[in-house]
Design an enzyme around this catalytic site. Structure first.
Site, PDB file in Angstrom:
ATOM      1  N   VAL A 148       2.349   5.251  14.320  1.00 49.36           N
ATOM      2  CA  VAL A 148       1.705   3.594  13.769  1.00 49.36           C
ATOM      3  C   VAL A 148       2.145   2.732  14.016  1.00 49.36           C
ATOM      4  CG1 VAL A 148       0.854   3.517  11.392  1.00 49.36           C
ATOM      5  CG2 VAL A 148       0.457   5.901  11.871  1.00 49.36           C
ATOM      6  N   GLY A 149       3.465   2.337  13.953  1.00 47.46           N
ATOM      7  CA  GLY A 149       4.241   1.299  14.408  1.00 47.46           C
ATOM      8  C   GLY A 149       3.490   0.497  15.557  1.00 47.46           C
TER       9      GLY A 149
ATOM     10  N   GLU B 192      10.122   0.563   9.977  1.00 49.82           N
ATOM     11  CA  GLU B 192      11.318   1.590   9.924  1.00 49.82           C
ATOM     12  C   GLU B 192      10.460   2.908  10.202  1.00 49.82           C
ATOM     13  OE1 GLU B 192      12.821   4.098   8.892  1.00 49.82           O
ATOM     14  OE2 GLU B 192      12.841   4.130   7.166  1.00 49.82           O
TER      15      GLU B 192
ATOM     16  N   GLU C  46       9.592  15.070  16.387  1.00 51.84           N
ATOM     17  CA  GLU C  46      10.243  14.860  15.188  1.00 51.84           C
ATOM     18  C   GLU C  46       9.350  16.070  14.330  1.00 51.84           C
ATOM     19  OE1 GLU C  46       9.330  11.640  12.371  1.00 51.84           O
ATOM     20  OE2 GLU C  46      10.897  11.100  11.543  1.00 51.84           O
TER      21      GLU C  46
ATOM     22  N   CYS D 294      13.398  10.233   7.436  1.00 51.20           N
ATOM     23  CA  CYS D 294      13.144  10.301   9.160  1.00 51.20           C
ATOM     24  C   CYS D 294      14.917   9.873   9.725  1.00 51.20           C
ATOM     25  CB  CYS D 294      13.473   8.662   8.655  1.00 51.20           C
ATOM     26  SG  CYS D 294      13.440   6.814   7.481  1.00 51.20           S
TER      27      CYS D 294
ATOM     28  N   LYS E 150       1.007  -0.818   0.457  1.00 48.40           N
ATOM     29  CA  LYS E 150      -0.014  -0.025  -0.049  1.00 48.40           C
ATOM     30  C   LYS E 150       0.840   1.388   0.497  1.00 48.40           C
ATOM     31  CE  LYS E 150      -2.394   2.028   2.849  1.00 48.40           C
ATOM     32  NZ  LYS E 150      -1.481   3.877   2.943  1.00 48.40           N
TER      33      LYS E 150
ATOM     34  N   SER F  43       5.694   6.824  10.363  1.00 49.53           N
ATOM     35  CA  SER F  43       5.193   7.457  12.323  1.00 49.53           C
ATOM     36  C   SER F  43       5.450   6.400  13.259  1.00 49.53           C
ATOM     37  CB  SER F  43       4.289   7.925  12.335  1.00 49.53           C
ATOM     38  OG  SER F  43       3.102   7.710  12.138  1.00 49.53           O
TER      39      SER F  43
END
Ligand code: NAI
Ligand code: MG
Length: 789
Positions: A246-247, A264, A395, A298, A190, A243
């Protein structure tokens, strides 16, 4: 006007790259659907606009994949899997090679399309993104070819669900798809809904080269579609870049599902400039660290740490350098700074900058005139930022660095590691000793020395700590998509509930049994904090003794003791090997006693178990100074080291079967690699562990390196899984416990390895020992050094 005046006012004329071909391609596709089972399908659900963030122009629309579409894609990938996985590596190599060739042939088209969709400058999409994409497919064509030689016995996992972000749309596709396909997996990918175009164009190449239908499927959509993919029961592995937030969501969502996961995530990477650095080079480094790709990177060097003596000079030079930055139309080949991905991202960044100024920081901005239309953000940096400020920890994901100054190398390290993240670091110094010392001490998965933001398909990329786990690129990246041969056992039954829980008792009160065994914390025997113990029964229900009932406080004490034993990671591998040999020797002197104790527990092969434990200690002692990192050929002028680093403190939850060998099969590889451990012994047969500490005490293992706890397994496991100072966890318990520890690990995102709640034959070296245990006991640090001409 003199020539000199002329030269000074001379400006670049516009040099736009032609967008004609890409715009015509877009015009032919008024809606972007999905690529499922080799066919381009019209979206059945809602569609959203695809925007060029540099102009606000709506380019086309993209579908948001529904449950039916995700299911169709996963089914197609499942159906394609057996045949694709069974192809000779050479055949898969030919497909990957064809993909690389076709991307290369269409480099200009892909670059323009990426720039239109994402806002990044054409200079970067053309010179960085797309060449790296081709390089990635070539490199992995090689891994497909070599798989049988380099990963003997290993097989693909099945369907991989891959979710990628919008900052390097096609490059992240390549990082995910190339290793997955090379290893023989099939894929449902996706793209980010903000940037779906290049993935769709890539799917067209897949169709063109005749990639078998179902091997690569692309389902477009937003987070909801992503969640459907991650959660689909037909998916064997989830690979995510995005992000940290969401990880965590994904970690919790798929806990206990048996899916392999690599993450990652974000970063707040230090960019460390010492007084003896080549300042001109370091200033150019900042350009590449934080202004590259509008700072939407990142691993951006987003925290500038500058040694005090040069700080004013360095910031002055940075301000001067900013004056020469050109920002505007990303298709203009002379532009250094393009547009952010969206106006939403711009608003997010502006919000953080306003907060920084409110907290007392000063914002220095490039004077470049940015277009009023579009999501443009002038590059800059903040001074007067303190470590506690929001922008120092969060971040920003935009072209703005924070700054701090330091006096000594030690202070630089403390500041560098003062973050939850650990993705990358960049070190600038002409003093090789200093640069390498910092590289060793910084907690980051990638370290660039006198360089920044360089990438190569052969160099593993990925984070420590809350930047995630798993690696992309090189040999380490391939392992994420492979599995070792396994003989899965039976579901492990839950241990018998505790019985005879009572306050600590001595011989006097309980004449029938031994004194209560204690815990082993920081090299000393310790009473359980709660003062409780439980009765351990053996063969035929005979009471064998009392074991201490550890609680959360004991776990915390053990973790603290382990934290203080950090010197273990620094002793030579030879010394660690010697300690393991000594341990084996001491254990062998008590072999009879351990055999008798195992027999009393009712284990089937007590003598074999003791003998196997001795052999295992020798095997890991042998590996301590042989399980090496690598020197990888990447770019010219660099040598790239991949170093196997210990995690620090590991939590180990031992299986109930093989009470001695199972426990030692976890402890030995972990400590051989330089970790300290907090090990929870089998709940049902804990007295082997308490016997073990007498062996540990006489084996020169420094206090705190091995800590042993006994008690309610899953309660102790949960505390370890949640503990921020435990960097990795191995769990050999029940299926429900697997789900519990995986969920609990989402807090600090520690990597968790479990045996899925299945027993194994620990006596069999193929199952209970091996390099896979060592790989799991280390995290790869990739260090880029200047080298050669
Ligand atoms: P995000 O993490 O929401 O998006 C990344 C990808 O995850 C997208 O494809 C998105 O559709 C998908 N996604 C979102 N929610 C999901 C879910 N519950 N399950 C499965 N997939 C899901 O990032 P977002 O919101 O676009 O950006 C927010 C911040 O995240 C950025 O400002 C930046 O700080 C960070 N970020 C970091 C990236 C990195 O490379 N490490 C990339 C993108 C964003
Ligand atoms: Mg877009």
């Amino acid at each position: 006007m003199t020539i000199k005046d002329l030269m000074q006012t001379m400006d670049y004329g516009p040099a736009p790259e032609s967008a004609t071909e890409a715009l015509a391609w877009i015009a032919d596709r008024p809606v972007i659907g999905h690529f499922i089972n080799g066919r381009f399908t019209a979206p059945e659900g809602e569609t959203v606009e695809v925007v060029n963030p540099a102009t606000d122009a709506v380019l086309t629309r993209v579908g948001l994949g529904t449950a039916t579409e995700v299911d169709a894609a996963v089914q197609a990938a499942r159906a394609a899997f057996p045949k694709w996985a069974a192809l000779p590596g050479h055949d898969r190599a030919r497909y990957l090679y064809a993909l690389a060739r076709h991307v290369q042939k269409r480099e200009r088209f892909f670059s323009v399309l990426e720039t239109l969709d994402n806002g990044k400058t054409i200079r970067e999409s053309r010179d960085i993104d797309v060449p790296l994409v081709a390089r990635h497919f070539y490199h992995h064509a090689g891994w497909a070819e070599l798989m049988a030689d380099d990963f003997p016995g290993h097989t693909a996992l099945g369907v991989c669900g891959q979710i990628i972000p919008w900052n390097f749309p096609l490059l992240m596709l390549a990082w995910k798809v190339a290793p997955a396909l090379a290893a023989g997996n099939t894929v449902v990918l996706k793209p980010a809904d903000l940037t779906p175009l290049t993935a769709y164009a890539f799917a067209e190449i897949c169709a063109e080269i005749g990639l078998p239908p179902g091997v690569l499927n692309i389902v477009n959509g937003d987070g909801a579609t992503g969640a459907l993919i991650a959660g689909h029961e037909g998916v064997a592995k989830v690979a995510f870049t995005g992000s940290t937030e969401v990880g965590r969501v994904i970690r919790r969502q798929i806990a206990g599902s048996g899916k392999k996961l690599s993450l990652e995530l974000g970063g707040k990477s230090p960019f460390i400039v010492f007084e003896d650095a080549d300042l001109d080079a370091a200033v150019e480094g900042v350009v590449d660290a934080i202004w590259f790709n509008q700072g939407e990177v990142c691993c951006a060097g987003s925290r500038l740490l500058v040694q005090e003596g040069i700080a004013p000079r360095f910031f002055d030079r940075l301000r001067k350098r900013m004056e020469t930055l050109r920002g505007g139309d990303p298709l203009d080949k002379t532009m250094d700074v393009g547009a952010l991905v969206s106006r939403k991202q711009l608003a997010r960044i502006n919000g953080l900058l306003a907060q920084a100024e409110a907290e007392g920081a000063t914002l220095h901005r490039a004077p470049a005139q940015m277009p009023a239309q579009g999501a443009f953000c002038a590059p800059g940096f903040l001074t007067g930022t303190a470590p506690a400020h929001t922008v120092s920890q969060t971040e920003i994901f935009g072209p703005i660095a924070t700054t701090l100054t330091f006096r000594t190398p030690d202070e630089a390290i403390t500041l560098a590691n003062d973050t939850r993240y650990g993705l990358a670091a960049s070190v600038w110094s002409q003093n090789i000793d200093r640069a390498i010392e910092i590289a060793a001490k910084v907690k980051a998965g990638v370290v660039w020395i006198n360089a920044t933001n360089i990438f190569d398909a052969g160099a593993p990329f990925g984070g420590f700590r809350e930047s995630g786990y798993g690696r992309e690129g090189g040999r380490a990246g391939m392992r994420e998509y492979l599995t070792a041969p396994a003989r899965p056992g039976k579901p492990r039954p839950d241990p018998a509930p505790l019985s005879g829980v009572a306050p600590h008792a001595g011989k006097a009160d309980r004449p029938s049994i031994d004194v209560t065994a204690k815990l082993y914390i920081g090299g000393k025997q310790a009473r359980a904090d709660g003062g409780q113990s439980y009765t351990v029964t053996g063969k035929g229900g005979v009471a064998l003794g009392q074991a201490a009932l550890a609680n959360r406080k004991d776990v915390r004490n053990a973790v603290e003791a382990a934290g203080k034993a950090g010197g273990w990671g620094g002793v030579t591998a030879h010394n660690r090997a010697q300690v393991l040999y000594f341990l084996a020797e001491n254990l062998s002197q008590r072999a009879e006693e351990f055999t008798a104790a195992l027999a009393a527990c009712g284990t089937p092969k007590p003598a074999e178990e003791v003998a196997a434990t001795l052999r295992r200690a020798f095997w890991y002692a042998a590996q301590a100074d042989k399980f090496d990192g690598t020197v990888t050929a990447t770019k010219s002028n660099h040598v790239t080291l991949t170093v196997n680093e210990p995690f620090g403190t590991m939590g180990l939850i031992a299986p109930d079967e093989a009470p001695l060998l199972g426990l030692m099969s976890l402890i030995l590889p972990a400590i051989a690699m330089g970790n300290r451990v907090v090990a929870v012994a089998s709940q049902s047969h804990p007295l082997l562990a308490t016997r073990l500490y007498q062996v540990l005490e006489t084996s020169d293992i420094p206090g705190g390196v091995v800590n042993l706890l006994t008690g309610t397994r899953d309660e102790l496991a949960k505390t370890l899984a949640e503990h921020d100072d435990v960097a990795a966890l191995w769990y050999c318990g029940s299926a429900s416990g697997v789900a519990m520890v995986e969920t609990a690990s989402a807090g600090n995102l520690k990597p968790v390895w479990t045996d899925q709640g299945l027993t194994r034959d620990w006596l069999d070296p193929a199952q209970g020992q091996g390099r896979d245990f060592l790989h799991r006991a280390v995290q790869v640090k990739t260090i880029w050094l200047p080298y050669g001409a």
